[in-house]
Motif scaffolding. Structure first.
Motif, PDB file in Angstrom:
ATOM      1  N   LEU A 214     -13.145   3.570  66.530  1.00 10.23           N
ATOM      2  CA  LEU A 214     -12.944   2.956  65.187  1.00 10.23           C
ATOM      3  C   LEU A 214     -11.421   2.697  64.925  1.00 10.23           C
ATOM      4  O   LEU A 214     -10.962   1.568  64.524  1.00 10.23           O
ATOM      5  CB  LEU A 214     -13.515   3.840  64.228  1.00 10.23           C
ATOM      6  CG  LEU A 214     -13.333   3.626  62.610  1.00 10.23           C
ATOM      7  CD1 LEU A 214     -14.223   2.424  62.419  1.00 10.23           C
ATOM      8  CD2 LEU A 214     -13.704   4.856  61.866  1.00 10.23           C
ATOM      9  N   CYS A 215     -10.448   3.705  65.196  1.00 13.46           N
ATOM     10  CA  CYS A 215      -9.093   3.544  65.304  1.00 13.46           C
ATOM     11  C   CYS A 215      -8.603   2.677  65.918  1.00 13.46           C
ATOM     12  O   CYS A 215      -7.713   1.705  65.452  1.00 13.46           O
ATOM     13  CB  CYS A 215      -8.467   4.946  65.659  1.00 13.46           C
ATOM     14  SG  CYS A 215      -6.607   5.033  65.528  1.00 13.46           S
ATOM     15  N   VAL A 218      -9.227  -0.776  64.220  1.00 12.06           N
ATOM     16  CA  VAL A 218      -8.328  -0.986  63.137  1.00 12.06           C
ATOM     17  C   VAL A 218      -6.749  -1.387  63.689  1.00 12.06           C
ATOM     18  O   VAL A 218      -6.228  -2.464  63.405  1.00 12.06           O
ATOM     19  CB  VAL A 218      -8.127   0.292  62.178  1.00 12.06           C
ATOM     20  CG1 VAL A 218      -7.059   0.001  61.326  1.00 12.06           C
ATOM     21  CG2 VAL A 218      -9.406   0.603  61.455  1.00 12.06           C
ATOM     22  N   THR A 343     -16.321  -2.330  63.754  1.00  7.67           N
ATOM     23  CA  THR A 343     -16.392  -1.971  62.323  1.00  7.67           C
ATOM     24  C   THR A 343     -14.709  -1.697  61.781  1.00  7.67           C
ATOM     25  O   THR A 343     -14.384  -2.120  60.714  1.00  7.67           O
ATOM     26  CB  THR A 343     -16.899  -0.411  62.191  1.00  7.67           C
ATOM     27  OG1 THR A 343     -18.429  -0.842  62.517  1.00  7.67           O
ATOM     28  CG2 THR A 343     -17.062  -0.185  60.730  1.00  7.67           C
ATOM     29  N   GLY A 344     -14.150  -1.151  62.891  1.00  4.14           N
ATOM     30  CA  GLY A 344     -12.580  -0.930  62.635  1.00  4.14           C
ATOM     31  C   GLY A 344     -11.955  -2.349  62.686  1.00  4.14           C
ATOM     32  O   GLY A 344     -10.930  -2.743  61.690  1.00  4.14           O
ATOM     33  N   SER A 345     -12.382  -3.461  63.376  1.00  8.73           N
ATOM     34  CA  SER A 345     -11.653  -4.805  63.420  1.00  8.73           C
ATOM     35  C   SER A 345     -12.039  -5.266  61.856  1.00  8.73           C
ATOM     36  O   SER A 345     -11.466  -6.217  61.839  1.00  8.73           O
ATOM     37  CB  SER A 345     -12.485  -5.339  64.573  1.00  8.73           C
ATOM     38  OG  SER A 345     -12.106  -4.900  65.928  1.00  8.73           O
ATOM     39  N   GLY A 348      -9.840  -3.246  59.371  1.00 10.62           N
ATOM     40  CA  GLY A 348      -8.411  -3.342  59.619  1.00 10.62           C
ATOM     41  C   GLY A 348      -7.458  -4.598  58.631  1.00 10.62           C
ATOM     42  O   GLY A 348      -6.738  -4.327  58.066  1.00 10.62           O
ATOM     43  N   THR A 368       0.228   1.434  59.789  1.00  5.77           N
ATOM     44  CA  THR A 368      -0.706   1.191  61.165  1.00  5.77           C
ATOM     45  C   THR A 368      -0.173   2.194  62.373  1.00  5.77           C
ATOM     46  O   THR A 368      -0.947   2.868  63.031  1.00  5.77           O
ATOM     47  CB  THR A 368      -0.767  -0.334  61.578  1.00  5.77           C
ATOM     48  OG1 THR A 368      -1.156  -1.271  60.559  1.00  5.77           O
ATOM     49  CG2 THR A 368      -1.617  -0.524  62.730  1.00  5.77           C
TER      50      THR A 368
END
Length: 391
Positions: A214-215, A218, A343-345, A348, A368
């Motif tokens: 996830l990180c 983003v 999901t992060g993409s 973000g 970021t």
């Protein structure tokens, strides 16, 4: 041609298109798009997130089709989406058509990677499978370099960005034809279908891989969405016009990213927890440099290089880490990890665009960097498990 070379070449072409110009093209050409379509940073973040939402949806559809029809349909469908999307971008006369083109182009990335694991597993002998999969993944780095180089050369020659996207579409159509032929013997899905118990994937031992995914989603997408525009707005690097400097980012990004091929060897030397920390810190430093030194050759090259290494190596880490955690259902497990990345993409860029509109682009990139650095500090060796996950 042997199955090894046929599938390796087809997969190389597919990932070069899907993860090169189709996935990175919006960020690469954002300075031109902002000028032509009067796009604000907030709107740019929304369009980028929309494209990565296509990636998310593509992963789900690809998993469904591969399980029922085999690898050929999702790969061909993904490349058809890339061809159509990049063609729409080339002729876009308004923001709606541009957004639809970006969505379709980026949809292809969700279709065009995971099915090759299935195709290669079926047709390539076991001792050659790791080499074949590595060749397929290498297409990503070279596709990004080629996209950046094409944009640079065409800008130097005064050629319109529309022609550049039209040529990307032609390349995608060629990759589509190659894969249609190469995958003709890939076969249908296995007759034995195991129940899709997705809940079996989520346990305490698997939490770190999803959190890091996830990180990673983003931080990496904020960079590829806004780095080129950040440099252009800062006036570009000395000796290059501002609108060409973004191409330098993606050329360095893809070239340094080829070091992802030695991820396994580095992991053997450092261990997985330290490799993850180092990659997250590379991501953080990359964002700091693009925030504070966007008009410096050294700052831009090092920033893009670190981000390319982070992205390609982290992709490799997630692939082999997932394979270790979910040996009984590798395709399903890896798809779940990529859904966390997706999901992060999605979150973000839209959050970053909104943040930048209120606090500025420098603050956005520093925030970021803080996210990546915090994730690196949060890693505890005892919680990073490579133990096979029971089904």
């Amino acid at each position: 041609m042997t199955p090894f070379w046929k599938l390796s070449a087809a997969g190389f072409a597919a990932t070069a298109i899907a993860y090169g110009p189709a996935r990175m093209g919006f960020g690469l050409f954002l300075p031109e798009f902002r000028s032509v379509f009067s796009i604000s940073l907030q709107a740019a973040g929304f369009i980028s997130s929309l494209g990565f939402f296509g990636f998310f949806v593509g992963l789900l559809i690809s998993q469904f089709l591969t399980a029922r029809r085999g690898p050929r349909p999702p790969i061909v469908l993904g490349l058809a989406a890339a061809t159509t999307g990049m063609s729409l971008v080339a002729v876009a006369s308004n923001l709606t058509v541009l957004s639809l083109g970006v969505l379709l182009a980026m949809l292809s990335a969700g279709f065009s990677w995971t099915p090759f694991s299935d195709a290669i597993n079926r047709q390539v002998e076991e001792r050659l499978r790791p080499v074949s999969l590595s060749l397929v993944s290498t297409g990503t780095g070279l596709g990004i370099v080629a996209a950046g180089a094409a944009a640079l050369l065409m800008s130097i020659g005064g050629v319109s960005w529309r022609l550049c996207w039209a040529l990307f579409a032609v390349g995608s159509a060629f990759a589509l034809l190659c894969n249609w032929i190469a995958l003709s013997g890939a076969g249908e899905a296995s007759g034995v279908r195991r129940p899709l118990r997705w809940q079996a994937l989520f346990r305490r031992a698997t939490t770190p891989i999803f959190a890091i995914g996830l990180c990673y989603g983003v931080t990496s997408t904020v960079y590829i969405s806004f780095a080129a525009d950040r440099i252009a707005q800062a006036g570009g690097v000395p000796g290059l016009p501002a609108n060409l400097s973004g191409s330098l980012v993606f050329i360095c990004y893809g070239a340094f990213g080829l070091l992802g091929l030695v991820t396994g060897q580095i992991k053997t030397l450092t261990g997985l927890p330290w490799l993850l920390r180092l990659l997250l810190l590379a991501s953080a430093l990359s964002s700091v440099l693009i925030a504070l030194a966007p008009a410096s050759w050294a700052g831009v090259v090092v920033s893009a290089g670190l981000q390319g290494i982070n992205v390609m190596m982290t992709s490799a880490v997630l692939a082999f880490w997932s394979d270790r955690l979910f040996p009984a259902f590798p395709s399903r497990g890896f798809t779940a990890v990529l859904l966390a990345v997706a999901t992060g993409s999605v979150l973000g860029p839209v959050a970053a665009g909104s943040f930048a509109s209120h606090f500025g682009v420098t603050a956005m990139f520093l925030a970021t960097a803080a996210l990546a650095a915090s994730a690196a500090l949060a890693i505890r060796s005892g919680y990073i498990s490579e133990t096979p996950h029971p089904e």
